[in-house]
Motif scaffolding. Structure first.
Motif, PDB file in Angstrom:
ATOM      1  N   LYS A  17       0.816  -1.190   0.000  1.00 29.62           N
ATOM      2  CA  LYS A  17       0.000   0.000   0.000  1.00 29.62           C
ATOM      3  C   LYS A  17       0.855   1.248   0.000  1.00 29.62           C
ATOM      4  O   LYS A  17       1.672   1.439   0.897  1.00 29.62           O
ATOM      5  N   ARG A  61      -6.517  -4.802   2.313  1.00 33.38           N
ATOM      6  CA  ARG A  61      -7.371  -4.234   3.363  1.00 33.38           C
ATOM      7  C   ARG A  61      -6.996  -4.793   4.740  1.00 33.38           C
ATOM      8  O   ARG A  61      -6.907  -4.062   5.721  1.00 33.38           O
ATOM      9  N   HIS A  65      -5.309  -2.615   7.983  1.00 35.17           N
ATOM     10  CA  HIS A  65      -5.956  -2.599   9.292  1.00 35.17           C
ATOM     11  C   HIS A  65      -4.999  -3.133  10.367  1.00 35.17           C
ATOM     12  O   HIS A  65      -4.832  -2.516  11.423  1.00 35.17           O
ATOM     13  N   ALA A  71      -8.717   1.773   7.606  1.00 35.35           N
ATOM     14  CA  ALA A  71      -9.770   1.005   6.937  1.00 35.35           C
ATOM     15  C   ALA A  71      -9.950   1.543   5.524  1.00 35.35           C
ATOM     16  O   ALA A  71     -10.070   2.748   5.322  1.00 35.35           O
ATOM     17  N   VAL A  72      -9.940   0.638   4.541  1.00 32.21           N
ATOM     18  CA  VAL A  72     -10.122   1.001   3.140  1.00 32.21           C
ATOM     19  C   VAL A  72     -11.276   0.180   2.591  1.00 32.21           C
ATOM     20  O   VAL A  72     -11.233  -1.049   2.618  1.00 32.21           O
ATOM     21  N   ASP A  73     -12.317   0.868   2.106  1.00 35.94           N
ATOM     22  CA  ASP A  73     -13.494   0.178   1.580  1.00 35.94           C
ATOM     23  C   ASP A  73     -13.489   0.080   0.058  1.00 35.94           C
ATOM     24  O   ASP A  73     -14.037  -0.843  -0.508  1.00 35.94           O
TER      25      ASP A  73
END
Length: 170
Positions: A17, A61, A65, A71-73
């Motif tokens: 990421k 994700r 976390h 948090a990535v939706d």
């Protein structure tokens, strides 16, 4: 696929990421990796392996976390791809394959769900927000992953997400 030596797995495949804040700073984890010749320190974006029956985006994700508490939706864009054949680069593997995804977020204090002991077991002993120019100008003994992180990072910030992932070296 990376050709393997006997008794070794072919590749350590990880979703990574690129977490950029509103000031275009990148969040990096400090990995202190013990080697027979001494500890090697590498600053790298948060990431980790894909578990059985897990998609790369689900792993992304989960790792965000666990490691930094973010948090990535949505599905972030896939911006870089790295494949390096180098026995010894990742313990137990003949090389690494890293897929980098861009996540934009307001600045925050990294603190994930993992305990300090679990982070230490993954050789992570700190976090820091870095400006691209501070990475480019760094002259200490610690390394970055990829080694020339400042160059593709500066291009990513200037040009935005590419149509296809940019190929990276070590």
């Amino acid at each position: 696929m990376i050709e393997t030596a006997p008794g070794r797995r072919s590749e350590n495949h990880s979703p990574i990421k690129i977490v950029l804040d509103e000031g275009d700073r990148i969040l990096l984890c400090r990995h202190a990796i013990p080697k027979p010749t001494g500890t090697v320190v590498v600053w790298a974006a948060p990431g980790g392996g894909i578990e059985r029956d897990e998609t790369p985006l689900a792993a992304l994700r989960r790792e965000l976390h666990e490691e930094v508490g973010l948090a990535v939706d949505s599905d972030p864009p896939h911006v870089w791809h790295q494949q390096v054949v180098a026995p010894g680069l990742a313990s137990g593997y003949d090389g690494v394959v890293n897929d980098y995804f861009l996540v934009r977020t307001p600045s925050f204090q990294p603190r994930g769900a993992m305990s300090d002991d679990k982070l230490a077991a993954e050789n992570i002993d700190g976090f820091r927000w870095w400006k691209p120019q501070d990475i480019a100008n760094y002259r200490g003994s610690e390394l970055f992953s990829p080694r020339d992180l400042a160059t593709p990072l500066t291009a990513l910030i200037a040009d935005g997400a590419p149509a296809r992932p940019v190929q990276l070296g070590l």
